[in-house]
Write an enzyme that holds these catalytic residues in place. Structure first.
Site, PDB file in Angstrom:
ATOM      1  CB  SER A   1     -25.050 -12.608 -28.119  1.00 31.34           C
ATOM      2  OG  SER A   1     -26.094 -12.506 -27.154  1.00 31.34           O
TER       3      SER A   1
ATOM      4  CE1 TYR B   1     -23.014 -16.823 -25.778  1.00 33.51           C
ATOM      5  CE2 TYR B   1     -24.334 -14.934 -25.090  1.00 33.51           C
ATOM      6  CZ  TYR B   1     -24.053 -15.930 -26.007  1.00 33.51           C
ATOM      7  OH  TYR B   1     -24.799 -16.036 -27.153  1.00 33.51           O
TER       8      TYR B   1
HETATM    9  P1  NAD Z   1     -27.136 -24.319 -29.971  1.00 35.71           P
HETATM   10  O1  NAD Z   1     -26.517 -24.729 -28.682  1.00 35.71           O
HETATM   11  O2  NAD Z   1     -28.347 -25.022 -30.433  1.00 35.71           O
HETATM   12  O3  NAD Z   1     -26.062 -24.336 -31.140  1.00 35.71           O
HETATM   13  C1  NAD Z   1     -24.709 -24.089 -30.923  1.00 35.71           C
HETATM   14  C2  NAD Z   1     -23.949 -25.006 -31.849  1.00 35.71           C
HETATM   15  O4  NAD Z   1     -22.539 -24.772 -31.697  1.00 35.71           O
HETATM   16  C3  NAD Z   1     -24.187 -26.483 -31.529  1.00 35.71           C
HETATM   17  O5  NAD Z   1     -24.381 -27.179 -32.735  1.00 35.71           O
HETATM   18  C4  NAD Z   1     -22.897 -26.909 -30.857  1.00 35.71           C
HETATM   19  O6  NAD Z   1     -22.594 -28.288 -31.032  1.00 35.71           O
HETATM   20  C5  NAD Z   1     -21.896 -26.036 -31.592  1.00 35.71           C
HETATM   21  N1  NAD Z   1     -20.631 -25.901 -30.891  1.00 35.71           N
HETATM   22  C6  NAD Z   1     -20.434 -25.643 -29.566  1.00 35.71           C
HETATM   23  N2  NAD Z   1     -19.118 -25.641 -29.296  1.00 35.71           N
HETATM   24  C7  NAD Z   1     -18.481 -25.903 -30.470  1.00 35.71           C
HETATM   25  C8  NAD Z   1     -17.135 -26.052 -30.819  1.00 35.71           C
HETATM   26  N3  NAD Z   1     -16.161 -25.928 -29.906  1.00 35.71           N
HETATM   27  N4  NAD Z   1     -16.822 -26.319 -32.112  1.00 35.71           N
HETATM   28  C9  NAD Z   1     -17.799 -26.451 -33.060  1.00 35.71           C
HETATM   29  N5  NAD Z   1     -19.111 -26.342 -32.763  1.00 35.71           N
HETATM   30  C10 NAD Z   1     -19.434 -26.075 -31.474  1.00 35.71           C
HETATM   31  O7  NAD Z   1     -27.436 -22.767 -29.804  1.00 35.71           O
HETATM   32  P2  NAD Z   1     -27.892 -21.617 -30.831  1.00 35.71           P
HETATM   33  O8  NAD Z   1     -28.807 -20.779 -30.061  1.00 35.71           O
HETATM   34  O9  NAD Z   1     -28.295 -22.180 -32.135  1.00 35.71           O
HETATM   35  O10 NAD Z   1     -26.505 -20.812 -30.957  1.00 35.71           O
HETATM   36  C11 NAD Z   1     -25.911 -20.477 -32.184  1.00 35.71           C
HETATM   37  C12 NAD Z   1     -25.150 -19.177 -31.996  1.00 35.71           C
HETATM   38  O11 NAD Z   1     -26.104 -18.151 -31.666  1.00 35.71           O
HETATM   39  C13 NAD Z   1     -24.153 -19.200 -30.849  1.00 35.71           C
HETATM   40  O12 NAD Z   1     -22.967 -18.518 -31.222  1.00 35.71           O
HETATM   41  C14 NAD Z   1     -24.867 -18.437 -29.746  1.00 35.71           C
HETATM   42  O13 NAD Z   1     -23.973 -17.831 -28.848  1.00 35.71           O
HETATM   43  C15 NAD Z   1     -25.640 -17.424 -30.560  1.00 35.71           C
HETATM   44  N6  NAD Z   1     -26.777 -16.814 -29.859  1.00 35.71           N
HETATM   45  C16 NAD Z   1     -27.847 -17.550 -29.476  1.00 35.71           C
HETATM   46  C17 NAD Z   1     -28.897 -16.924 -28.805  1.00 35.71           C
HETATM   47  C18 NAD Z   1     -30.120 -17.673 -28.343  1.00 35.71           C
HETATM   48  O14 NAD Z   1     -30.931 -17.099 -27.580  1.00 35.71           O
HETATM   49  N7  NAD Z   1     -30.323 -18.927 -28.741  1.00 35.71           N
HETATM   50  C19 NAD Z   1     -28.828 -15.562 -28.526  1.00 35.71           C
HETATM   51  C20 NAD Z   1     -27.723 -14.854 -28.934  1.00 35.71           C
HETATM   52  C21 NAD Z   1     -26.705 -15.480 -29.604  1.00 35.71           C
END
Ligand code: NAD
Length: 251
Positions: A146, A160
Site C-alpha cells: 500500500s 496497517y
Molecule cells: P477488499 O476488502 O475488497 O479485499 C480484501 C480481500 O481479502 C477480501 O476478499 C477479504 O475477504 C480477503 N481477506 C481478508 N482477510 C483475509 C484472510 N485472513 N484470509 C484470506 N483472505 C482474507 O479490499 P481491496 O481493496 O481489494 O484490498 C486488496 C489488497 O489491496 C489488500 O491487501 C489491501 O490492503 C490492499 N490495498 C487496498 C487499497 C484500497 O484503497 N482499496 C489501497 C492500498 C492497498
C-alpha cells in the site's frame, strides 16, 4: 502476459483487487486459485467470471493467518491444476480509523497476523513449491502492499501502514533470496482504490474524497491495480525484481 497454462493462486480473491486480478488472468487463459475466507457466494462469482472470461478456477477456502489452512490451500491448488506458477499475496484488512492510543491489542495483533504473517506464510509455501533448487519450475510472486507503507497513515491506520511496510521489506528480501532460485518477487503499492475495504475502515467515502486530492484527481479502480499486478507476473516484466510499484495516482 501469456498466462495460458499458467497456474496462479490469488489470496482474498472474492472481491475487490483480488477479483479484478483473477478475471484479468482468466481473460489470458490462466488457471486461478480463488482463495476466500467466509464469503463463498462472492468467491463463486469470481470463479464464474474467471471461467466466463476463458480461464479455469478452483475455490480455495482458508484464512491466510492459519498455517494449516494455507498448506491446504496450496495443496488444493496443486490437486486441481498439478502445479503452481505464481502467487498474488493480495488478502489484507484494515480496521476502523483511530489514533494508536485507542487501538486495542486484539486489533493490532490481527492486523499483523493477516497482513504480515499471512503474506509470509503464503510466500513461504510458494517458495517451497516453485524454487528451482527444490524441483519447482520457478515463478513469480506479487505482494499487494500500500502507499500507506511510505505515508504512515497517522491518526487512522498506523498499524496497517506498518504492516504494509513489512510487506515492502519482505518483497525486497525475497527478491534477493528467491531470484537465484528462479522466482521473481515484486509488489504493487495501491493508493486510494474504490473497493469495499474502506467500509471496513469505517470510511466508505475515503477513496472518493481523498482520491480527488491526488495529482490524477480521482481514486483508482481495482482493474487499474490488476493491470499492474498482471504485468509484474508476466514475461513483459522478466527483468523486474524487487520493485515496489506505486499505483496511486501520484499520491
Ligand atoms: P477488499 O476488502 O475488497 O479485499 C480484501 C480481500 O481479502 C477480501 O476478499 C477479504 O475477504 C480477503 N481477506 C481478508 N482477510 C483475509 C484472510 N485472513 N484470509 C484470506 N483472505 C482474507 O479490499 P481491496 O481493496 O481489494 O484490498 C486488496 C489488497 O489491496 C489488500 O491487501 C489491501 O490492503 C490492499 N490495498 C487496498 C487499497 C484500497 O484503497 N482499496 C489501497 C492500498 C492497498
Amino acid at each position: 502476459m501469456d498466462a495460458t497454462h499458467r497456474v496462479v493462486l490469488i489470496t482474498g480473491a472474492s472481491r475487490g483487487i483480488g477479483r479484478a486480478t483473477a478475471v484479468m488472468l482468466g481473460e489470458r487463459g490462466a488457471a486461478v486459485g480463488v482463495n476466500y475466507v467466509r464469503d463463498l457466494a462472492a468467491a463463486e462469482q469470481t470463479a464464474a467470471e474467471v471461467e466466463r472470461a476463458g480461464g479455469r478456477a478452483v475455490l480455495l477456502q482458508g484464512d491466510v493467518a492459519d498455517e494449516q489452512a494455507v498448506l491446504a490451500m496450496f495443496d488444493g491448488l496443486e490437486a486441481a491444476f498439478g502445479r503452481i506458477d505464481a502467487l498474488v499475496n493480495n488478502a489484507g484488512i484494515v480496521a476502523p480509523s483511530l489514533p494508536l492510543a485507542q487501538m486495542d491489542a486484539t486489533r493490532l495483533k490481527r492486523m499483523f497476523d493477516v497482513n504480515v504473517f499471512g503474506a509470509y506464510l503464503c510466500a513461504r509455501e510458494a517458495a517451497r513449491r516453485m524454487s528451482l533448487d527444490r524441483g519447482g519450475n520457478g515463478g513469480a510472486i506479487v505482494n499487494v502492499s500500500s502507499a500507506a507503507s511510505r505515508l504512515g497513515s497517522p491518526n487512522e491506520y498506523v498499524d496497517y501502514a506498518g504492516s504494509k511496510a513489512a510487506v515492502d521489506t519482505m518483497t525486497i528480501g525475497l527478491a534477493k533470496e528467491l531470484g537465484p532460485r528462479g522466482i521473481r518477487v515484486n509488489a504493487v503499492r495501491p493508493g486510494l482504490i474504490e473497493t469495499d475495504i474502506h467500509a471496513s475502515g469505517g470510511q466508505p467515502q475515503r477513496a472518493a474524497v481523498l482520491g480527488a486530492q491526488t495529482p490524477l484527481g480521482r481514486p483508482g479502480t481495482a482493474e487499474e491495480v490488476a493491470q499492474a499486478i498482471v504485468w509484474l507476473l508476466g514475461s513483459a516484466a522478466s527483468y523486474v525484481q524487487g520493485a515496489l510499484l506505486d499505483v496511486s495516482g501520484g499520491r
